[in-house]
Design a protein around this motif. Structure first.
Motif, PDB file in Angstrom:
ATOM      1  N   LEU A 324       0.813  -1.226   0.000  1.00 26.00           N
ATOM      2  CA  LEU A 324       0.000   0.000   0.000  1.00 26.00           C
ATOM      3  C   LEU A 324       0.844   1.272   0.000  1.00 26.00           C
ATOM      4  CD1 LEU A 324      -2.950  -0.908   2.389  1.00 26.00           C
ATOM      5  CD2 LEU A 324      -2.990  -0.634  -0.076  1.00 26.00           C
ATOM      6  N   ASN A 325       2.018   1.248   0.602  1.00 23.84           N
ATOM      7  CA  ASN A 325       2.854   2.461   0.616  1.00 23.84           C
ATOM      8  C   ASN A 325       3.217   2.924  -0.797  1.00 23.84           C
ATOM      9  OD1 ASN A 325       2.850   2.931   3.355  1.00 23.84           O
ATOM     10  ND2 ASN A 325       4.669   1.673   3.754  1.00 23.84           N
ATOM     11  N   PRO A 326       3.849   2.087  -1.634  1.00 22.37           N
ATOM     12  CA  PRO A 326       4.157   2.551  -2.997  1.00 22.37           C
ATOM     13  C   PRO A 326       2.909   2.771  -3.840  1.00 22.37           C
ATOM     14  CG  PRO A 326       4.731   0.232  -2.751  1.00 22.37           C
ATOM     15  CD  PRO A 326       4.424   0.751  -1.376  1.00 22.37           C
ATOM     16  N   SER A 331      -0.730   6.257  -6.836  1.00 21.24           N
ATOM     17  CA  SER A 331      -2.070   6.819  -6.993  1.00 21.24           C
ATOM     18  C   SER A 331      -2.048   8.342  -6.959  1.00 21.24           C
ATOM     19  CB  SER A 331      -2.977   6.274  -5.872  1.00 21.24           C
ATOM     20  OG  SER A 331      -4.246   6.871  -5.935  1.00 21.24           O
ATOM     21  N   THR A 332      -1.223   8.907  -6.055  1.00 25.10           N
ATOM     22  CA  THR A 332      -1.122  10.368  -5.947  1.00 25.10           C
ATOM     23  C   THR A 332      -0.538  10.969  -7.220  1.00 25.10           C
ATOM     24  OG1 THR A 332      -0.820  10.199  -3.544  1.00 25.10           O
ATOM     25  CG2 THR A 332      -0.114  12.261  -4.611  1.00 25.10           C
ATOM     26  N   MET A 355      -5.712   3.644 -12.719  1.00 25.27           N
ATOM     27  CA  MET A 355      -6.391   3.890 -11.444  1.00 25.27           C
ATOM     28  C   MET A 355      -7.298   2.714 -11.067  1.00 25.27           C
ATOM     29  SD  MET A 355      -5.394   6.559  -9.903  1.00 25.27           S
ATOM     30  CE  MET A 355      -6.679   6.536  -8.671  1.00 25.27           C
ATOM     31  N   SER A 356      -7.975   2.130 -12.067  1.00 26.04           N
ATOM     32  CA  SER A 356      -8.856   0.994 -11.761  1.00 26.04           C
ATOM     33  C   SER A 356      -8.048  -0.198 -11.252  1.00 26.04           C
ATOM     34  CB  SER A 356      -9.662   0.598 -12.997  1.00 26.04           C
ATOM     35  OG  SER A 356      -8.806   0.065 -14.009  1.00 26.04           O
ATOM     36  N   GLN A 357      -6.850  -0.401 -11.808  1.00 25.03           N
ATOM     37  CA  GLN A 357      -5.997  -1.488 -11.342  1.00 25.03           C
ATOM     38  C   GLN A 357      -5.440  -1.201  -9.955  1.00 25.03           C
ATOM     39  OE1 GLN A 357      -5.677  -4.508 -12.919  1.00 25.03           O
ATOM     40  NE2 GLN A 357      -7.328  -3.563 -14.117  1.00 25.03           N
ATOM     41  N   ILE A 358      -5.173   0.085  -9.688  1.00 28.28           N
ATOM     42  CA  ILE A 358      -4.712   0.459  -8.338  1.00 28.28           C
ATOM     43  C   ILE A 358      -5.819   0.177  -7.329  1.00 28.28           C
ATOM     44  CG2 ILE A 358      -4.177   2.447  -6.877  1.00 28.28           C
ATOM     45  CD1 ILE A 358      -2.507   3.539  -9.200  1.00 28.28           C
ATOM     46  N   ASP A 359      -7.069   0.506  -7.716  1.00 28.74           N
ATOM     47  CA  ASP A 359      -8.184   0.206  -6.823  1.00 28.74           C
ATOM     48  C   ASP A 359      -8.282  -1.291  -6.535  1.00 28.74           C
ATOM     49  OD1 ASP A 359      -8.830   2.864  -6.729  1.00 28.74           O
ATOM     50  OD2 ASP A 359     -10.380   2.744  -8.294  1.00 28.74           O
TER      51      ASP A 359
END
Length: 536
Positions: A324-326, A331-332, A355-359
């Motif tokens: 989650l850190n990276p 995401s930012t 963004m959808s893959q990050i979610d």
């Protein structure tokens, strides 16, 4: 004078002829005496008893063997009015009288007749006699001729055998194990009465049913294989152990439509030359043992699953944090890029995909954190029927769009029980979601959900079944593993069933799956009925 001389000469000739006849008669009588002596000697020395009686039953001759057998002297027997009648019980004497009377009337000999005589010491002996009618030279009956054989030892052996057979039959007919015999073509020749306790069938009913109908196909294949091995051993030309046995476990069909298990010990029935003539089997019902073994294996699987999930949970906590850190930084940065002007439309679409893959990564990480943390429980009293009804109401339209029929069968008297309602809703939703996915592309889609209250065990059962493609045997032990999924890439995280397993375990329950008769999968959940915060 001359006439007198002729008469005298004639008398001399007649006298000579008469002397010759007398000499012949004397010689014939001597031969008869010798013949009589010879036959008397034979009769006295044979092992069988021989006697002659007059028509009143009085003995007029007996050989030496009869006094020895009965313990009386010859004189005592000869002086008795009717020894055969006197030396028997009243009922037996009547039978003997009828037999002798029949011989007298018909003139036909009686070749075999068994009598029991009382000896002088009070003991009894058994004898097999043959009787014929004696007649004089004019054909008039004058008595009876009897030959007897001592069969006391044989009768004792027969009685002992009958008693032994009676005892063994009593044991066989009262034991719980099943005993049956078959010929070499596998046709039943005997079944013990205990068969009705194990299979529900009477022995007479089993006799009419082919063997292949009494045994499940899998066990029938096992029996054919083992019989083939035994026949190869028997007739293969090598040394043969005549006392060998085979112990096998077979599953049989019960009369009530179910099945049961037997541990069967089988061996050949052999003739006096050691050749197999049939098969004898002793079967013991081991259904309870097989169920206990299955339950033990299930408990081991659940324990192994719990240990695996615990280890994965501990590992996933650190992995989720590191991921989650990276991801937050990425995401930012992506959100910052989206605010920049003059960005091509194609580039903006690519950023949306990112963004959808990050979610998705965040969702997976949250799932991992859920596995490793002990979430706060919000326990409340609820009725599982109400929980399922609310879920089905919310998803009714989606199920109709997917053309999925629903078959809901609720137990009408389920008790309220303590549960984390939100978590239980999550489990039911996961199972419904998996069922919808499994039935994609199927012509007949039916979702069956039922509840039941097992009062004896004070537990509630939930069953969720579909008509999908079922679960492959190699996947059955993996479906509750984290990240295990059979869905296409991107359509599932593989955490739904793993999380559901943990929720049910936290409630002190069990969850397992099996394939059903409609071709799909059935998930079973069991909850103990709790009304307070008790330890699981």
């Amino acid at each position: 004078m001359q006439e007198l001389s002729k008469q005298y000469q004639k008398l001399i000739e007649e006298n000579t002829t008469l002397k010759q006849k007398i000499r012949k008669l004397e010689k014939s009588a001597e031969g008869l005496r010798e013949s009589g002596t010879k036959y008397r000697t034979i009769i006295q020395n044979i092992q069988e008893g021989y006697l002659e009686t007059d028509l009143t039953g009085k003995w007029i001759f007996v050989n030496d063997i009869i006094p020895k057998l009965l313990g009386y002297t010859r004189r005592e027997l000869m002086e008795m009015p009717n020894p055969i009648g006197r030396l028997q019980t009243e009922d037996n004497a009547k039978k003997s009288y009828q037999a002798f009377r029949t011989i007298y009337k018909t003139g036909k000999p009686l070749k075999s007749f068994e009598i029991e005589l009382i000896k002088k010491d009070g003991s009894t002996g058994n004898y097999e006699i043959s009787v014929s009618l004696m007649k004089d030279t004019g054909g008039k009956p004058i008595g009876f001729r009897c030959i007897s054989r001592d069969i006391t030892e044989r009768k004792m052996m027969e009685r002992a055998l009958q008693e032994s057979e009676k005892q063994y039959r009593m044991i066989v007919e009262n034991m719980y194990d099943s005993i049956w015999t078959m010929d070499m073509d596998l046709h039943f020749t005997y079944l013990s009465p205990s068969e009705i306790h194990t299979s529900g069938y009477t022995p007479e009913e089993v006799m009419k049913i082919p063997v292949e109908k009494l045994i499940t196909p899998e066990s029938h294949d096992v029996i054919k294989r083992i019989l083939g091995e035994e026949m190869d051993l028997e007739f293969g030309g090598g040394p043969v152990d005549l006392n060998r046995k085979r112990i096998i476990e077979i599953e049989l069909n019960h009369k009530n439509g179910g099945t049961y298990w037997q541990e069967t010990t089988a061996s050949f029935i052999r003739d006096e030359n050691g050749n197999p003539t049939g098969i004898v089997c002793v079967g013991r019902d081991i259904t309870a043992r097989k169920q206990a073994e299955h339950d033990l294996q299930t408990a081991r699987d659940h324990l192994l699953q719990a240990e695996k999930l615990s280890a994965i949970g501990q590992l996933s906590a650190g992995v989720a944090h590191e991921i989650l850190n990276p991801v937050n930084i990425i995401s930012t940065e992506i959100q910052f890029l989206k605010t920049m002007g003059n960005m091509p439309h194609e580039a903006r679409e690519e950023l949306e995909i990112c963004m959808s893959q990050i979610d998705r990564i965040v969702a997976i990480a949250d799932g991992l954190k859920h596995r490793s943390s002990i979430p706060e429980k919000r326990m409340e009293m609820a009725n599982i029927n109400d929980v399922i009804t609310d879920i089905m109401t919310l998803h009714k339209s989606q199920l109709m769009i997917d053309k999925i029929e629903t078959d809901l069968q609720y137990h009408p008297d389920l008790p309220e029980m303590l549960m984390d309602r939100k978590k239980i809703e999550q489990v039911i939703l996961n199972l419904i979601s998996n069922a919808r996915s499994a039935m994609e592309g199927k012509e007949k889609k039916v979702l069956r959900i039922s509840t039941d209250w097992e009062v004896r065990h004070d537990q509630v059962r939930i069953t969720v079944a579909d008509t999908g493609c079922g679960i492959k045997s190699e996947h059955m032990l993996k479906i509750f593993n984290p990240f295990f999924t059979t869905k296409e890439q991107g359509k599932g995280t593989g955490l739904g069933l793993s999380i559901s397993y943990g929720i049910i375990k936290d409630h002190g329950g069990k969850i397992w799956a099996k394939n059903n008769k409609w071709g799909g999968a059935t998930f079973n959940i069991i909850f103990p009925v709790k009304t307070s915060h008790e330890p699981s």
